[in-house]
Design a protein around this motif. Structure first.
Motif, PDB file in Angstrom:
ATOM      1  N   ILE A 542     -23.619 -13.094  17.328  1.00 28.81           N
ATOM      2  CA  ILE A 542     -23.281 -13.463  16.223  1.00 28.81           C
ATOM      3  C   ILE A 542     -23.208 -12.619  14.969  1.00 28.81           C
ATOM      4  N   ILE A 543     -22.374 -12.308  14.024  1.00 24.12           N
ATOM      5  CA  ILE A 543     -22.930 -11.420  12.984  1.00 24.12           C
ATOM      6  C   ILE A 543     -22.362 -12.512  11.820  1.00 24.12           C
ATOM      7  N   ASP A 544     -22.349 -11.827  10.505  1.00 23.67           N
ATOM      8  CA  ASP A 544     -21.427 -11.809   9.526  1.00 23.67           C
ATOM      9  C   ASP A 544     -20.155 -11.014   9.383  1.00 23.67           C
ATOM     10  N   GLY A 545     -19.034 -11.581   9.219  1.00 21.93           N
ATOM     11  CA  GLY A 545     -17.963 -10.960   9.650  1.00 21.93           C
ATOM     12  C   GLY A 545     -16.994 -10.716   8.148  1.00 21.93           C
ATOM     13  N   LEU A 546     -16.387 -10.775   7.547  1.00 21.69           N
ATOM     14  CA  LEU A 546     -14.621 -10.391   6.478  1.00 21.69           C
ATOM     15  C   LEU A 546     -13.675 -10.761   7.333  1.00 21.69           C
ATOM     16  N   LEU A 547     -13.814 -11.583   6.902  1.00 24.09           N
ATOM     17  CA  LEU A 547     -12.174 -12.594   7.152  1.00 24.09           C
ATOM     18  C   LEU A 547     -11.158 -12.370   6.639  1.00 24.09           C
ATOM     19  N   VAL A 548      -9.897 -11.245   7.194  1.00 26.54           N
ATOM     20  CA  VAL A 548      -8.845 -10.995   6.507  1.00 26.54           C
ATOM     21  C   VAL A 548      -7.733 -11.662   7.167  1.00 26.54           C
ATOM     22  N   ARG A 549      -6.532 -11.311   6.466  1.00 23.13           N
ATOM     23  CA  ARG A 549      -5.292 -12.042   7.079  1.00 23.13           C
ATOM     24  C   ARG A 549      -4.381 -10.175   6.606  1.00 23.13           C
ATOM     25  N   VAL A 550      -3.868 -10.467   7.541  1.00 20.84           N
ATOM     26  CA  VAL A 550      -2.487  -8.700   7.904  1.00 20.84           C
ATOM     27  C   VAL A 550      -1.156  -9.470   8.574  1.00 20.84           C
ATOM     28  N   GLY A 551       0.359  -9.804   7.779  1.00 14.43           N
ATOM     29  CA  GLY A 551       0.687 -10.814   8.304  1.00 14.43           C
ATOM     30  C   GLY A 551       0.787 -11.641   8.256  1.00 14.43           C
ATOM     31  N   SER A 552       1.093 -12.284   9.555  1.00 17.94           N
ATOM     32  CA  SER A 552      -0.100 -14.083   9.539  1.00 17.94           C
ATOM     33  C   SER A 552      -0.953 -14.119  10.166  1.00 17.94           C
ATOM     34  N   GLY A 553      -1.157 -12.838  10.971  1.00 25.94           N
ATOM     35  CA  GLY A 553      -2.541 -13.358  11.531  1.00 25.94           C
ATOM     36  C   GLY A 553      -4.258 -12.528  11.135  1.00 25.94           C
ATOM     37  N   LEU A 592      -5.866   3.861   6.234  1.00 24.08           N
ATOM     38  CA  LEU A 592      -4.627   2.744   7.548  1.00 24.08           C
ATOM     39  C   LEU A 592      -4.193   1.728   7.365  1.00 24.08           C
ATOM     40  N   ARG A 593      -2.766   1.609   7.281  1.00 19.01           N
ATOM     41  CA  ARG A 593      -1.654   0.190   7.036  1.00 19.01           C
ATOM     42  C   ARG A 593      -2.149   0.162   7.892  1.00 19.01           C
ATOM     43  N   LEU A 594      -2.621  -1.054   8.256  1.00 19.58           N
ATOM     44  CA  LEU A 594      -3.126  -2.614   9.953  1.00 19.58           C
ATOM     45  C   LEU A 594      -2.255  -2.930   9.511  1.00 19.58           C
ATOM     46  N   ARG A 595      -1.228  -3.384   8.904  1.00 15.34           N
ATOM     47  CA  ARG A 595       0.554  -3.793   9.007  1.00 15.34           C
ATOM     48  C   ARG A 595       1.109  -3.262  10.183  1.00 15.34           C
ATOM     49  N   ASP A 596       1.467  -1.625   9.801  1.00 21.23           N
ATOM     50  CA  ASP A 596       2.198  -1.083  10.674  1.00 21.23           C
ATOM     51  C   ASP A 596       1.312  -0.482  11.439  1.00 21.23           C
ATOM     52  N   LEU A 597      -0.076  -0.240  11.635  1.00 21.50           N
ATOM     53  CA  LEU A 597      -0.790  -0.137  13.170  1.00 21.50           C
ATOM     54  C   LEU A 597      -0.866  -1.485  14.163  1.00 21.50           C
ATOM     55  N   PHE A 598      -0.614  -2.569  13.322  1.00 18.78           N
ATOM     56  CA  PHE A 598      -0.515  -3.878  14.678  1.00 18.78           C
ATOM     57  C   PHE A 598       1.407  -4.238  14.357  1.00 18.78           C
ATOM     58  N   ARG A 599       2.358  -3.967  14.001  1.00 23.18           N
ATOM     59  CA  ARG A 599       3.545  -3.639  13.610  1.00 23.18           C
ATOM     60  C   ARG A 599       4.068  -5.125  13.286  1.00 23.18           C
ATOM     61  N   ARG A 619     -15.546   7.579   5.972  1.00 25.06           N
ATOM     62  CA  ARG A 619     -15.521   6.656   5.812  1.00 25.06           C
ATOM     63  C   ARG A 619     -13.298   6.460   5.578  1.00 25.06           C
ATOM     64  N   VAL A 620     -13.818   5.215   5.575  1.00 22.50           N
ATOM     65  CA  VAL A 620     -11.736   5.090   5.888  1.00 22.50           C
ATOM     66  C   VAL A 620     -11.831   3.598   5.263  1.00 22.50           C
ATOM     67  N   GLY A 621     -10.171   3.418   4.683  1.00 25.68           N
ATOM     68  CA  GLY A 621     -10.116   2.331   4.056  1.00 25.68           C
ATOM     69  C   GLY A 621      -8.756   1.156   5.791  1.00 25.68           C
ATOM     70  N   LEU A 622      -8.913   0.981   5.534  1.00 26.53           N
ATOM     71  CA  LEU A 622      -8.227  -0.445   5.079  1.00 26.53           C
ATOM     72  C   LEU A 622      -6.972  -1.658   4.636  1.00 26.53           C
ATOM     73  N   VAL A 623      -5.535  -1.359   4.824  1.00 26.03           N
ATOM     74  CA  VAL A 623      -4.901  -2.247   4.200  1.00 26.03           C
ATOM     75  C   VAL A 623      -4.823  -3.376   4.949  1.00 26.03           C
ATOM     76  N   VAL A 624      -4.992  -4.950   3.659  1.00 27.44           N
ATOM     77  CA  VAL A 624      -5.057  -5.747   4.519  1.00 27.44           C
ATOM     78  C   VAL A 624      -4.125  -6.445   3.872  1.00 27.44           C
ATOM     79  N   ASP A 625      -3.532  -7.681   3.988  1.00 31.83           N
ATOM     80  CA  ASP A 625      -2.032  -8.192   2.356  1.00 31.83           C
ATOM     81  C   ASP A 625      -3.503  -9.374   1.686  1.00 31.83           C
ATOM     82  N   GLN A 626      -4.764  -9.594   2.489  1.00 32.21           N
ATOM     83  CA  GLN A 626      -4.953 -10.659   1.888  1.00 32.21           C
ATOM     84  C   GLN A 626      -6.845 -11.080   1.862  1.00 32.21           C
ATOM     85  N   ILE A 627      -7.915 -11.131   1.670  1.00 29.69           N
ATOM     86  CA  ILE A 627      -9.532 -11.202   1.606  1.00 29.69           C
ATOM     87  C   ILE A 627      -9.621 -12.377   2.068  1.00 29.69           C
TER      88      ILE A 627
END
Length: 683
Positions: A542-553, A592-599, A619-627
């Motif tokens: 079990i871990i603490d996670g940050l839930l994000v939205r990319v597109g509809s996923g 990285l744009r996760l929207r492009d990575l996940f198509r 370090r790297v940044g992940l672009v998401v639609d919503q946190i």
């Protein structure tokens, strides 16, 4: 209610006893004159022999008896502790493990060979004169002192619950008889009336007169494991007093053997005062012993795993309840939901602590490995351990054992030079292998470092090119070049030996670490040594996670890897097309744009977010639609169909029953750094 198998309990305790014996032997190799270590090893062998005989492991008891006898002679000063003796008992200890695990198997003549080796280690020293007494002239005074027999009067009583706890007084009496001529009288005056007698309680004490060549320490060794809970009196008496104090033996039926103190003439036998005059004194040590035993409870690992699964299901149910409560206007429901969320969080944290194990349990295994490899290779090796108190999930500990074995063997075989080569290069004769562990955020970093010759990069490149792993002259960074040693079948060894050369070990290391969602870093300086660091998650449950939205996923990013979150406006997004970098406190961070990575095929939100993650120094940044927010994430394994999808390390079930994939931070950071390198080359 399940009943524990006594043999299984014995095997567990025998394993712990063998580990303690091994640790004592390895310490003894550096301090051969340390009497405390000799005594500790002897006690361990004595315990193993006695316990084995009690549970029917006769072959184990008989074999261990020879090792115990050898160390008994060392204790008495008859022979000296030598490195040959320690090596012989270490080898014998491996056979003891086999006798514990497979008592009925055919072990051939291994035992006889090991005993011959043990006899050579002991008999070749001070024991030699005993085999050929005519060769040495022994003074008469020494002979008389050796032949002198001591007489002892021993009076003892055991706690009332000693038999229920597994202590057999007849076994103690048998051990006293083994020391020499022995007469025993049982005192039965404390036995209560029949209607008050509990058949599981012991109310008999004993008066023993022993005539033996052994000293007082041999008598103490008989009672060494029950001293804390019993009352014991040992007095040395003269020969005449021994004849007077010897208990009267009745040549009658067994029923008449148990005579009371009143049946013996007070002129010939001193008045025997039962040690258990006050019952409370007898019960007090037992109570203390039970209290100590209650402080630690032995629980099978399978039960912890099952409990962890239940806690995980509870966390998922709590997440569902929180989601329902947030959509409701019922104040009472929200209050209950918050309370259950708090309790489930505390239960989760408690459960995680129960599963954590110090890495000392892992590091301790390598002392024996280094000792054996030093003898096999002829190298002088010193093992240094640091950070043993660092705690990791027990599952991680179990899986890391084999990879660390390969890394340590590789450091000793490939890294460390021979003593002659080290002296020629200005180093000390002894090479050093350092095992260290430290916690960094949600990861534990385990490092294997040596002060040897370092990795020969030319040989690595030549081997990689000849094996077809890379093209001749292909440009590689230093990190990429060193990572080639983890390729399947890769080895720079000139010949195959018992230690290495087949190109299998390092491949196993990489696969195991990746299965644990970890990463491997290598640093090597020619002539100074190499360091391999394994970065492993603290827990796999079990871990603490940050839930994000990319597109509809929806996806989960491990919170321990998150550094910060930034807003990426539509204008900045369009301006950074072609060069995906953001300026973060005077440094450029690729993203990285996760929207492009996940198509996803969806349009970006107006206000996108950049989640900056890191592993180690990268370090790297992940672009998401919503946190969406933080989320207690119960990690579920991916199916066999998706095992090879490197972007994700697992999945979790959300409160509404849908599935969210957990991002593999290490893979995404590597992808981001690779993208940065490509852009810099192109630019």
């Amino acid at each position: 209610m399940s009943t524990l198998d006594p043999v299984a309990v014995f095997r567990t305790e025998a394993a712990e006893c063998l580990e303690a014996i091994e640790a004592g032997l390895l310490d003894l190799t550096h301090q051969l004159d340390n009497k405390d270590l000799v005594d500790a090893v002897f006690r361990g062998l004595h315990t193993l022999k006695g316990s084995g005989a009690m549970f029917g492991f006769e072959a184990l008891a008989a074999f261990t008896h020879h090792c115990e006898t050898a160390f008994d002679r060392v204790r008495k000063g008859e022979v000296a502790a030598t490195s040959e003796l320690v090596a012989a008992v270490l080898a014998a200890q491996d056979h003891m493990r086999a006798l514990v695990d497979q008592p009925d198997a055919d072990h051939g003549d291994i035992g006889h060979k090991l005993l011959a080796q043990l006899q050579a280690a002991v008999g070749g020293k001070e024991a030699a004169p005993a085999a050929a007494p005519a060769a040495v002239s022994v003074p008469a005074a020494v002979r008389d002192a050796a032949a002198k027999k001591n007489s002892w009067r021993i009076r003892f009583s055991l706690p009332a619950n000693s038999m229920a706890n597994g202590t057999n007084p007849l076994g103690l009496l048998d051990e006293l008889r083994d020391l020499g001529e022995c007469t025993v009288r049982a005192n039965t005056s404390a036995i209560p009336p029949l209607d008050a007698l509990a058949p599981t309680e012991l109310h008999i004490s004993w008066d023993v007169t022993l005539t033996s060549e052994q000293d007082r320490s041999a008598i103490d060794d008989v009672f060494i494991f029950v001293l804390d809970d019993m009352e014991l009196s040992v007095e040395e008496i003269s020969g005449q007093a021994a004849a007077t104090a010897a208990p009267v033996e009745e040549k009658a039926a067994p029923a008449s053997v148990a005579v009371s103190a009143a049946a013996v003439s007070p002129t010939t036998v001193p008045e025997f005062r039962p040690v258990e005059a006050v019952p409370a004194k007898r019960e007090a040590p037992a109570a203390v012993s039970q209290a100590k035993a209650a402080e630690n409870v032995r629980v099978p690992a399978e039960r912890l795993d099952e409990l962890m699964d239940r806690v995980g299901e509870l966390v998922i149910a709590q997440s569902r309840l929180s989601q329902l409560a947030s959509a409701s206007t019922d104040i009472a429901l929200r209050s209950v939901s918050e309370e259950i969320e708090r309790l489930s969080g505390e239960l989760r944290d408690t459960m995680m602590v129960l599963r954590m194990v110090p890495v000392a349990t892992l590091f301790s295994r390598f002392r024996r490995l280094v000792h054996d490899l030093a003898r096999e290779t002829g190298k002088v090796i010193e093992l240094v351990t640091e950070g043993e108190s660092t705690e990791v999930d027990k599952t991680v500990i179990e899986r890391l054992a084999d990879p660390l074995v390969h890394l340590v063997r590789n450091s000793i075989d490939h890294g460390l030079e021979t003593p002659a080569d080290r002296l020629a290069s200005g180093k000390t004769e002894a090479g050093t292998v350092t095992l260290s562990a430290r916690q960094a955020g949600g990861e534990v970093i385990i490092s294997i470092k040596d002060d040897g010759r370092g990795i020969n990069r030319e040989r690595v490149r030549a081997k990689a090119e000849s094996s077809g792993l890379i093209q001749p002259g292909q440009p590689l960074s230093d990190s990429e070049l060193l990572q080639l040693i983890f390729a399947p079948g890769f080895s720079t060894a000139a010949a195959i030996t018992n230690l290495s050369g087949r190109g299998v070990g390092m491949d196993v290391v990489k696969k195991t670490v990746e299965a644990l969602r970890g990463a491997i870093d290598i640093v090597s300086v020619p002539g100074q040594g190499s360091e391999v660091s394994l970065r492993i998650p603290l827990t796999l449950a079990i871990i603490d996670g940050l839930l994000v939205r990319v597109g509809s996923g929806r996806y989960v990013i491990p919170l321990s890897a998150v550094e910060e979150c930034l807003e990426l406006s539509l204008e900045e997004d369009l301006r950074s097309r072609g060069r995906s970098f953001i300026s973060l406190r005077d440094s450029l961070v690729p993203f990285l744009r996760l929207r492009d990575l996940f198509r996803t095929g969806t349009k970006p939100d107006v206000h996108q977010k950049v989640v900056v993650i890191s592993t180690g120094t990268e370090r790297v940044g992940l672009v998401v639609d919503q946190i969406i927010g933080d989320h207690q994430t119960v990690i579920k394994s991916m199916s066999k169909l998706h095992n090879n999808v490197a972007t994700f390390s697992g999945a979790t079930i959300l409160g509404d029953g849908s599935v969210a994939l957990i991002l593999d931070v290490g893979h995404l950071v590597a992808a981001g750094q690779q993208q940065e390198a490509q852009l810099r080359v192109a630019g």
